[in-house]
Scaffold this motif. Structure first.
Motif, mmCIF file in Angstrom:
data_model
loop_
_atom_site.group_PDB
_atom_site.id
_atom_site.type_symbol
_atom_site.label_atom_id
_atom_site.label_comp_id
_atom_site.label_asym_id
_atom_site.label_seq_id
_atom_site.Cartn_x
_atom_site.Cartn_y
_atom_site.Cartn_z
ATOM 1 N N ALA A 1 0.811 -1.218 0.000
ATOM 2 C CA ALA A 1 0.000 0.000 0.000
ATOM 3 C C ALA A 1 0.845 1.268 0.000
ATOM 4 N N VAL A 2 2.041 1.211 0.591
ATOM 5 C CA VAL A 2 2.888 2.413 0.682
ATOM 6 C C VAL A 2 4.083 2.335 -0.268
ATOM 7 N N HIS A 3 4.059 1.378 -1.193
ATOM 8 C CA HIS A 3 5.135 1.290 -2.180
ATOM 9 C C HIS A 3 5.078 2.525 -3.081
ATOM 10 N N PRO A 4 6.234 3.072 -3.488
ATOM 11 C CA PRO A 4 6.222 4.283 -4.336
ATOM 12 C C PRO A 4 5.362 4.155 -5.596
ATOM 13 N N ARG A 5 5.380 2.968 -6.225
ATOM 14 C CA ARG A 5 4.556 2.796 -7.419
ATOM 15 C C ARG A 5 3.068 2.901 -7.079
ATOM 16 N N THR A 6 2.689 2.301 -5.966
ATOM 17 C CA THR A 6 1.290 2.351 -5.553
ATOM 18 C C THR A 6 0.882 3.780 -5.218
ATOM 19 N N LEU A 7 1.743 4.510 -4.532
ATOM 20 C CA LEU A 7 1.432 5.891 -4.173
ATOM 21 C C LEU A 7 1.374 6.786 -5.409
ATOM 22 N N THR A 8 2.237 6.515 -6.393
ATOM 23 C CA THR A 8 2.192 7.279 -7.644
ATOM 24 C C THR A 8 0.862 7.064 -8.353
ATOM 25 N N ARG A 9 0.453 5.799 -8.423
ATOM 26 C CA ARG A 9 -0.855 5.480 -9.015
ATOM 27 C C ARG A 9 -1.970 6.203 -8.270
ATOM 28 N N SER A 10 -1.904 6.190 -6.941
ATOM 29 C CA SER A 10 -2.924 6.858 -6.133
ATOM 30 C C SER A 10 -2.946 8.354 -6.406
ATOM 31 N N GLY A 11 -1.760 8.956 -6.559
ATOM 32 C CA GLY A 11 -1.688 10.386 -6.846
ATOM 33 C C GLY A 11 -2.341 10.740 -8.173
ATOM 34 N N LEU A 12 -2.135 9.903 -9.186
ATOM 35 C CA LEU A 12 -2.759 10.140 -10.488
ATOM 36 C C LEU A 12 -4.284 10.027 -10.382
ATOM 37 N N ILE A 13 -4.755 9.065 -9.593
ATOM 38 C CA ILE A 13 -6.197 8.894 -9.454
ATOM 39 C C ILE A 13 -6.809 10.056 -8.671
ATOM 40 N N VAL A 14 -6.096 10.552 -7.661
ATOM 41 C CA VAL A 14 -6.593 11.720 -6.926
ATOM 42 C C VAL A 14 -6.696 12.927 -7.866
ATOM 43 N N ALA A 15 -5.686 13.113 -8.719
ATOM 44 C CA ALA A 15 -5.748 14.201 -9.706
ATOM 45 C C ALA A 15 -6.950 14.019 -10.630
ATOM 46 N N MET A 16 -7.206 12.783 -11.009
ATOM 47 C CA MET A 16 -8.360 12.466 -11.842
ATOM 48 C C MET A 16 -9.651 12.891 -11.150
ATOM 49 N N TYR A 17 -9.762 12.590 -9.846
ATOM 50 C CA TYR A 17 -10.951 12.972 -9.083
ATOM 51 C C TYR A 17 -11.072 14.490 -8.950
#
Length: 323
Positions: free
Chosen positions: A91-107
């Protein structure tokens, strides 16, 4: 989808060493046809309802505050299953957090357009995400674009042009906001391709809500420093005192969000994939229904035609994969 919430859950059952996954379970034809399609229809109906409620709240609750408070309510619910499944590290892996950041921007872009655009218009434009995925996969991943995919892109693009009507009297530059949301979704899809597709969706959902809390805190800090809520209240208002009714609605939306993620993960686990992915577009129908029931908004003829073309292009791309 929608693609917004389903992302990353679609390939989570593949397995892989070192990462927490949901184990595969065999499903007979009757269970697959009943479980997956039913789950995706329930999920898209709830998502459209959730988005309509957020549009209702957009006049009284800043977006950043909504992000932070809703995710703070969700995180304790998610923490226990993520911990038990051994998914905290993923959950806190950099790749996972990067994906989460892109999805937050999407929202941010998706919800940012709600005060000024009708939900059916936002939804139709947002569903150009698969078009951007095809284009970006070709440019960045060097994947071959099949004739079927090219035709799907052309049909969906024509639908968006009809919905937006650039150059017409009714065109608003704000209509480009959900287009940016679709682009962020596509970037996240390309970034997620590969190892993250095997991560347990509980861990992906936990990571996403961690980033929502962080983004909400940063957003509230920046808006407090800028101090210009009159320019765009939904995005630039500082912390607002909550009434009891608003707080109750936030708790309700938090519960809906958890249900949506679980239904989406279940839908793509059970399949069949072409049917479930095609039914993802049922969100567009639910968006029109909820907009009519809650706002009295009936989409114009051009919006209906454009939406049908966007959905047709997406379905064509699904059914013609590899052709």
């Amino acid at each position: 989808m929608t693609p917004r919430d389903a992302f990353g859950a679609r390939r989570h059952a593949r397995g892989g060493s070192g990462q927490a996954v949901i184990p595969k379970r065999p499903a007979g034809p009757r269970r697959r046809l009943g479980g997956g399609p039913l789950a995706i229809v329930l999920a898209t109906g709830l998502m459209a309802f959730q988005d309509a409620l957020i549009k209702l709240m957009s006049d009284g609750l800043p977006l950043w505050q909504f992000f932070a408070l809703r995710s703070l309510l969700i995180l304790p619910v998610l923490a226990i299953p993520v911990w038990r499944r051994g998914g905290m590290r993923a959950a806190v892996h950099p790749r996972t957090l990067t994906r989460s950041g892109l999805i937050v921007a999407m929202y941010v872009f998706f919800y940012g357009g709600m005060p000024v655009l009708d939900l059916p218009v936002i939804s139709a434009v947002y569903y150009t995400g698969p078009v951007f995925i095809v284009i970006l996969s070709s440019l960045l991943l060097r994947e071959r674009v099949t004739p079927g995919q090219a035709g799907a892109v052309a049909v969906a693009f024509a639908g968006v042009v009809i919905v937006l009507r650039p150059g017409g009297e009714t065109f608003s530059p704000a209509a480009l906001i959900p287009l940016l949301s679709a682009l962020c979704y596509a970037l996240a899809a390309v970034a997620t391709r590969g190892p993250l597709g095997r991560v347990d969706p509980w861990a992906l959902t936990f990571s996403l809500n961690v980033v929502f809390v962080a983004a909400g805190g940063i957003g509230m800090t920046v808006t407090a420093a800028i101090g210009r809520p009159e320019a765009y209240p939904f995005l630039l208002s500082p912390w607002t005192a909550l009434e009891a009714g608003v707080m109750s609605l936030l708790v309700f939306l938090a519960a809906i969000s958890v249900a949506i993620h679980l239904l989406l993960a279940r839908a793509y686990q059970l399949g069949p994939m072409p049917v479930v992915a095609g039914l993802d577009f049922s969100y567009l129908v639910f968006a029109v229904v909820w907009a009519a029931l809650l706002f009295g908004t009936i989409p114009e003829g051009a919006t209906v035609v454009g939406t049908v073309l966007v959905a047709a292009g997406g379905l064509w791309g699904i059914l013609r994969r590899g052709h």
